[in-house]
Design an enzyme around this catalytic site. Structure first.
Site, PDB file in Angstrom:
ATOM      1  N   GLU A  53       3.154 -39.702   3.720  1.00  0.00           N
ATOM      2  CA  GLU A  53       2.676 -40.929   3.080  1.00  0.00           C
ATOM      3  C   GLU A  53       3.085 -42.185   3.845  1.00  0.00           C
ATOM      4  O   GLU A  53       4.190 -42.277   4.384  1.00  0.00           O
ATOM      5  CB  GLU A  53       3.228 -40.998   1.658  1.00  0.00           C
ATOM      6  CG  GLU A  53       2.670 -42.131   0.832  1.00  0.00           C
ATOM      7  CD  GLU A  53       2.886 -41.892  -0.648  1.00  0.00           C
ATOM      8  OE1 GLU A  53       1.988 -41.276  -1.274  1.00  0.00           O
ATOM      9  OE2 GLU A  53       3.949 -42.267  -1.167  1.00  0.00           O
ATOM     10  N   LYS A  55       3.814 -45.954   2.985  1.00  0.00           N
ATOM     11  CA  LYS A  55       4.114 -46.779   1.814  1.00  0.00           C
ATOM     12  C   LYS A  55       5.037 -47.917   2.218  1.00  0.00           C
ATOM     13  O   LYS A  55       6.090 -47.685   2.803  1.00  0.00           O
ATOM     14  CB  LYS A  55       4.766 -45.926   0.717  1.00  0.00           C
ATOM     15  CG  LYS A  55       5.180 -46.703  -0.514  1.00  0.00           C
ATOM     16  CD  LYS A  55       5.499 -45.794  -1.687  1.00  0.00           C
ATOM     17  CE  LYS A  55       6.673 -44.902  -1.462  1.00  0.00           C
ATOM     18  NZ  LYS A  55       7.062 -44.147  -2.682  1.00  0.00           N
ATOM     19  N   LYS A 115      -4.199 -43.061  -2.473  1.00  0.00           N
ATOM     20  CA  LYS A 115      -3.234 -43.009  -3.565  1.00  0.00           C
ATOM     21  C   LYS A 115      -3.255 -44.349  -4.294  1.00  0.00           C
ATOM     22  O   LYS A 115      -2.825 -45.370  -3.762  1.00  0.00           O
ATOM     23  CB  LYS A 115      -1.835 -42.696  -3.057  1.00  0.00           C
ATOM     24  CG  LYS A 115      -0.879 -42.279  -4.170  1.00  0.00           C
ATOM     25  CD  LYS A 115       0.464 -41.869  -3.618  1.00  0.00           C
ATOM     26  CE  LYS A 115       1.378 -41.386  -4.736  1.00  0.00           C
ATOM     27  NZ  LYS A 115       2.754 -41.180  -4.268  1.00  0.00           N
ATOM     28  N   GLU A 164      -2.264 -35.448 -10.896  1.00  0.00           N
ATOM     29  CA  GLU A 164      -0.807 -35.591 -10.988  1.00  0.00           C
ATOM     30  C   GLU A 164      -0.354 -35.479 -12.438  1.00  0.00           C
ATOM     31  O   GLU A 164      -0.857 -36.182 -13.320  1.00  0.00           O
ATOM     32  CB  GLU A 164      -0.376 -36.938 -10.425  1.00  0.00           C
ATOM     33  CG  GLU A 164       1.116 -37.203 -10.566  1.00  0.00           C
ATOM     34  CD  GLU A 164       1.517 -38.546  -9.982  1.00  0.00           C
ATOM     35  OE1 GLU A 164       1.263 -38.757  -8.792  1.00  0.00           O
ATOM     36  OE2 GLU A 164       2.050 -39.384 -10.730  1.00  0.00           O
ATOM     37  N   ASN A 184       4.743 -34.558 -10.276  1.00  0.00           N
ATOM     38  CA  ASN A 184       5.587 -35.675  -9.859  1.00  0.00           C
ATOM     39  C   ASN A 184       7.029 -35.407 -10.269  1.00  0.00           C
ATOM     40  O   ASN A 184       7.336 -35.297 -11.450  1.00  0.00           O
ATOM     41  CB  ASN A 184       5.083 -36.979 -10.482  1.00  0.00           C
ATOM     42  CG  ASN A 184       5.610 -38.203  -9.759  1.00  0.00           C
ATOM     43  OD1 ASN A 184       6.669 -38.166  -9.154  1.00  0.00           O
ATOM     44  ND2 ASN A 184       4.869 -39.301  -9.831  1.00  0.00           N
ATOM     45  N   GLU A 214       5.449 -33.777  -5.623  1.00  0.00           N
ATOM     46  CA  GLU A 214       5.268 -35.182  -5.274  1.00  0.00           C
ATOM     47  C   GLU A 214       6.533 -35.989  -5.561  1.00  0.00           C
ATOM     48  O   GLU A 214       7.141 -35.839  -6.614  1.00  0.00           O
ATOM     49  CB  GLU A 214       4.130 -35.806  -6.105  1.00  0.00           C
ATOM     50  CG  GLU A 214       2.767 -35.219  -5.879  1.00  0.00           C
ATOM     51  CD  GLU A 214       1.729 -35.950  -6.708  1.00  0.00           C
ATOM     52  OE1 GLU A 214       2.024 -37.018  -7.265  1.00  0.00           O
ATOM     53  OE2 GLU A 214       0.605 -35.445  -6.817  1.00  0.00           O
ATOM     54  N   SER A 215       6.866 -36.872  -4.640  1.00  0.00           N
ATOM     55  CA  SER A 215       7.896 -37.897  -4.844  1.00  0.00           C
ATOM     56  C   SER A 215       9.304 -37.312  -4.983  1.00  0.00           C
ATOM     57  O   SER A 215       9.488 -36.164  -5.376  1.00  0.00           O
ATOM     58  CB  SER A 215       7.580 -38.762  -6.072  1.00  0.00           C
ATOM     59  OG  SER A 215       6.316 -39.367  -5.937  1.00  0.00           O
TER      60      SER A 215
END
Length: 258
Positions: A53, A55, A115, A164, A184, A214-215
């Site tokens: 990603e 960001k 996203k 998600e 997530n 995710e994350s």
């Protein structure tokens, strides 16, 4: 309101403004609107499984990296084995721009995930027109019927869908047409991270589901834990972007895990 509520409220304002600036007809006339998209489902299986990603900032962490150039980072992610690129396009809260997609699209040959917080059909045409291959649907922002409608629309446009979820209740948003399910690790309401919670949710999904963690993947140990638990993909951004040189950080990581 929690931060997610504030983001969604702002997103409605932004979408209304975008509709005034660029019509659906103009979006459909763009060059990228007619391109054949890349499949994240396929590249997850054939490459590293990492959706790397780009960001610049986040509501919980503030500035992460506002110096790196999106094209340099995306090209390096591809060069060193990313299965896909995730690009934040929300500006107010994450420092992203829709134009970031345009800067990258012609320069890489792997899927791009737009996203953002998708709450209106217009955004799907916008995503296709700006070169996205995959869109994110966040269950906590949508009803199950909206997820179904948006999934159908995405597929009509040739886009894949990453749904998600974060809670067991949000499993109700899943339908058989969803391409990938992202779990997530971070709660969007309080931003706490719990990897085991994600594993528990994954085990409740149909066995054939392509799952993406995710994350909140902050270390090699986190990555290995999730991989051992059977996740097919790993959406990682902050771990790389916090480094002054995200490209080198990604290469170092890939060299260890591959």
């Amino acid at each position: 309101m929690n931060i997610l509520d504030k983001i969604i409220e702002q997103k409605h304002v932004e979408v209304a403004e975008s509709k005034k600036k660029i019509s659906l007809i103009e979006l459909k006339d763009s060059a990228f609107f007619h391109r054949n998209t890349f499949s994240l489902k396929e590249t997850l299986k054939s490459k590293s499984g990492i959706i790397a990603e780009f960001k610049r900032k986040s509501p919980s962490k503030g500035i992460i990296n506002d110096k790196a150039a999106v094209l340099d980072v995306a090209q390096s992610y591809e060069k060193f084995g990313a299965s896909g690129i995730s690009i934040l396009t929300d500006h107010q809260f994450f420092g992203g721009y829709l134009e970031d997609l345009l800067k990258v699209r012609n320069e890489i040959s792997i899927p791009i995930l737009r996203k953002d917080f998708m709450i209106d059909e217009y955004q799907f045409y916008e995503a296709k027109a700006n070169g996205a291959d995959v869109i994110l649907l966040i269950a906590s922002c949508l009803s199950p019927s909206q997820v179904q409608e948006f999934t159908d629309l995405a597929h009509q446009l040739g886009l894949e869908v990453l749904l998600e979820i974060h809670t067991e209740e949000e499993l109700n948003h899943y339908n058989k047409n969803i391409d990938l399910v992202g779990i997530n690790n971070r709660n969007l309401k309080d931003f706490k991270v719990d990897l085991q919670h994600s594993v528990n949710l994954k085990n409740l999904l149909p066995s054939e589901t392509l799952s993406v963690a995710e994350s909140g993947i902050y270390s090699l140990k986190d990555f290995q834990f999730l991989k051992e638990k059977g996740f097919d993909g790993f959406l990682m951004g902050e771990y790389f972007m916090r480094n002054e040189n995200p490209m080198n950080k990604f290469k170092e990581f890939i060299d260890v895990v591959m």
